[in-house]
Write a protein that holds these residues in place. Structure first.
Motif, PDB file in Angstrom:
ATOM      1  N   LEU A   1     -80.513 -92.001 -26.677  1.00  0.00           N
ATOM      2  CA  LEU A   1     -80.373 -92.615 -27.562  1.00  0.00           C
ATOM      3  C   LEU A   1     -79.129 -92.496 -28.422  1.00  0.00           C
ATOM      4  N   TYR A   2     -79.131 -91.075 -28.689  1.00  0.00           N
ATOM      5  CA  TYR A   2     -77.901 -90.509 -29.627  1.00  0.00           C
ATOM      6  C   TYR A   2     -76.680 -90.253 -28.659  1.00  0.00           C
ATOM      7  N   THR A   3     -76.535 -90.490 -27.322  1.00  0.00           N
ATOM      8  CA  THR A   3     -75.374 -90.613 -26.746  1.00  0.00           C
ATOM      9  C   THR A   3     -74.814 -91.846 -27.053  1.00  0.00           C
TER      10      THR A   3
ATOM     11  N   TYR B   1     -70.955 -91.872 -17.634  1.00  0.00           N
ATOM     12  CA  TYR B   1     -72.443 -92.262 -17.915  1.00  0.00           C
ATOM     13  C   TYR B   1     -72.479 -93.967 -17.823  1.00  0.00           C
ATOM     14  N   MET B   2     -71.471 -94.400 -17.546  1.00  0.00           N
ATOM     15  CA  MET B   2     -71.514 -96.144 -17.634  1.00  0.00           C
ATOM     16  C   MET B   2     -72.710 -96.592 -16.667  1.00  0.00           C
ATOM     17  N   GLY B   3     -73.158 -95.990 -15.804  1.00  0.00           N
ATOM     18  CA  GLY B   3     -74.449 -96.409 -15.041  1.00  0.00           C
ATOM     19  C   GLY B   3     -75.675 -95.887 -15.662  1.00  0.00           C
ATOM     20  N   LYS B   4     -75.759 -95.329 -16.528  1.00  0.00           N
ATOM     21  CA  LYS B   4     -76.938 -94.677 -17.211  1.00  0.00           C
ATOM     22  C   LYS B   4     -76.771 -95.018 -18.652  1.00  0.00           C
ATOM     23  N   MET B   5     -76.565 -94.016 -19.422  1.00  0.00           N
ATOM     24  CA  MET B   5     -76.837 -94.303 -20.874  1.00  0.00           C
ATOM     25  C   MET B   5     -76.217 -95.390 -21.556  1.00  0.00           C
ATOM     26  N   PHE B   6     -75.131 -95.825 -20.899  1.00  0.00           N
ATOM     27  CA  PHE B   6     -73.941 -96.948 -21.396  1.00  0.00           C
ATOM     28  C   PHE B   6     -74.493 -98.147 -20.725  1.00  0.00           C
ATOM     29  N   ASN B   7     -75.499 -98.307 -19.996  1.00  0.00           N
ATOM     30  CA  ASN B   7     -76.060 -99.382 -18.876  1.00  0.00           C
ATOM     31  C   ASN B   7     -77.051 -99.869 -19.645  1.00  0.00           C
TER      32      ASN B   7
END
Length: 454
Positions: free
Chosen positions: A261-263, A309-315
């Protein structure tokens, strides 16, 4: 003309940026050392180049050689960039929990990437540590940097990151906050800063599932602390030589959910697009906000770029599936509170196939997680046992060690039952949920979902 002779000359001298909105609850001045300005978009460029230079001096790395390393991605990127300029080949091993974007970037620079399972001990021949060590022995003219135990890692930060922060803050820094993985950044930088001012405090950010915090506080290496976690780049299940625990003043653990969340929040609040360890560092910083006074100057390291991290935290879909975004309806936490879930029961990997079958039958289990030294390392199902016993009955007294499947995935307690349903479609054996307040792990199967929603 101000020209760099090659891209390696642009490593370092990254900016220090004041944080405003995201750290408004902290009375001190908080500054981010934004390491995405390095050519490989991470702080690992510093130590990657240093390790190579030291190996060249010692003769360990010879012209035309092959660099073989276990990496979560960023160190590999730094090594690969240096290899392009210096004429080396690269083979990297990594874990299946790392983002696909990291692997794609390494391959774009000509490196070969071998993906290994996360949920195995470092000594296991399948681990990315072991595979890289084996390849380093088998491949002709190969050299393994071993970033965890190679003290050139810490030395790089002692020579560059530490002096930069000291000069940029005019010696006013009072606290350094760093996610701890190999330990090179916090210990190399921290050693330099503490030599300048012994009163500077080093705060290491750790993840649940890692052994650093408990070992720092008790001196006990507790394998029961180890279990799979999502946060990338921090925490470990062994003790790297670059981690000098005597230098670090405090470790703070951060959950996978808060780190994720903080990312995202760093980008939304500060316009700085950085990765998962930066989110963990900010979450940990806010957890210890009472440590700071108005006159303090706190520097937090932002290790790498958000593009990885586009496939994880920003997805959003991934965040929703993991239970990190607000959900509607029943959650895993609701099932725990209603006593609808069983605490996870594990079986040791050395248990025989026949004994495992009896345990499943006696408990009416369709599968059971497998542990080794109190660490969950996989799972075994009744389908597997049935296949072994009916087709190769002579093997029924063998240990289940060689027959286990990958460990069940972990979800956050806030994950919705609907999202868990989707995960159960992908993984028919179940998912695990860790209650961080009680440190208890529960298992959720299709049967549990049916029972809870009937």
């Amino acid at each position: 003309m101000q020209i760099a002779n090659n891209i390696l000359e642009t490593i370092g001298n990254t900016p220090l940026v004041k944080l405003n909105k995201i750290t408004s609850a902290i009375p001190a001045t908080v500054l981010a050392k934004v390491e995405t300005f390095n050519p490989g978009n991470s702080i690992k460029d510093r130590m990657a180049l240093k390790m190579i230079e030291e190996a060249e001096k010692s003769g360990e790395l010879k012209p035309g050689g092959t660099i073989i390393e276990g990496t979560s991605g960023n160190t590999g990127m730094g090594l690969a960039i240096a290899a392009v300029i210096k004429g080396y080949k690269c083979i990297f091993t990594s874990t299946d929990k790392q983002s696909k974007e990291k692997f794609d970037a390494l391959r774009a620079l000509g490196a070969e990437v071998i993906v290994c399972p996360t949920d195995v001990d470092p000594e296991d021949p399948r681990s990315y540590y072991s595979v890289s060590s084996r390849l380093a022995k088998e491949v002709p003219n190969a050299w393994k940097p071993n970033q965890y135990d190679n003290l050139a890692n810490s030395q790089a930060h002692y020579e560059s990151t530490g002096p930069e922060i000291w000069e940029q803050t005019e010696g006013k820094i009072t606290h350094l906050v760093v996610g701890v993985g190999t330990g090179g950044t916090i210990c190399g930088t921290g050693k330099y800063l503490k030599e300048k001012n012994p009163n500077i405090k080093l705060i290491g950010i750790d993840s649940y599932g890692s052994i650093f915090k408990k070992y720092h506080e008790t001196g006990v290496f507790d394998k029961s602390e180890i279990y799979p976690y999502v946060t990338e780049g921090i925490g470990e299940d062994f003790l790297p030589k670059n981690v000098d625990f005597s230098l670090i003043d405090h470790f703070e653990k951060v959950t996978d959910k808060d780190a994720a969340l903080y990312t995202r929040k760093i980008a939304l609040d500060e316009g700085i697009f950085v990765g998962n360890s930066a989110g963990a560092a900010i979450a940990g910083l806010l957890q210890v906000k009472d440590m700071f006074k108005p006159d303090d100057v706190v520097v937090v390291i932002f290790h790498d770029h958000g593009i990885r991290y586009m496939g994880k935290m920003f997805n959003p879909a991934w965040m929703q599936k993991m239970g990190y975004l607000p959900t509607e309806g029943l959650t895993a936490a609701d099932l725990i509170q209603a006593n609808l879930l069983q605490k996870v029961v594990t079986i040791d990997s050395q248990t025989s196939i026949s004994e495992t079958s009896k345990i499943l039958i006696e408990n009416d289990f369709s599968q059971i997680p497998v542990s080794r030294d109190e660490r969950i390392v996989g799972t075994i199902s009744e389908d597997q046992l049935f296949e072994i016993i009916t087709t190769t009955p002579e093997k029924k007294e063998e240990a289940i060690e060689d027959y286990i499947l990958p460990a069940l995935p972990f979800v956050d307690p806030t994950a919705s039952v609907s999202d868990i349903n989707e995960m159960l479609k992908e993984n028919k054996h179940g998912v695990l949920v860790r209650d961080f307040k009680t440190q208890i792990t529960y298992i959720i199967t299709k049967h549990d979902v049916i029972k809870a929603t009937a």
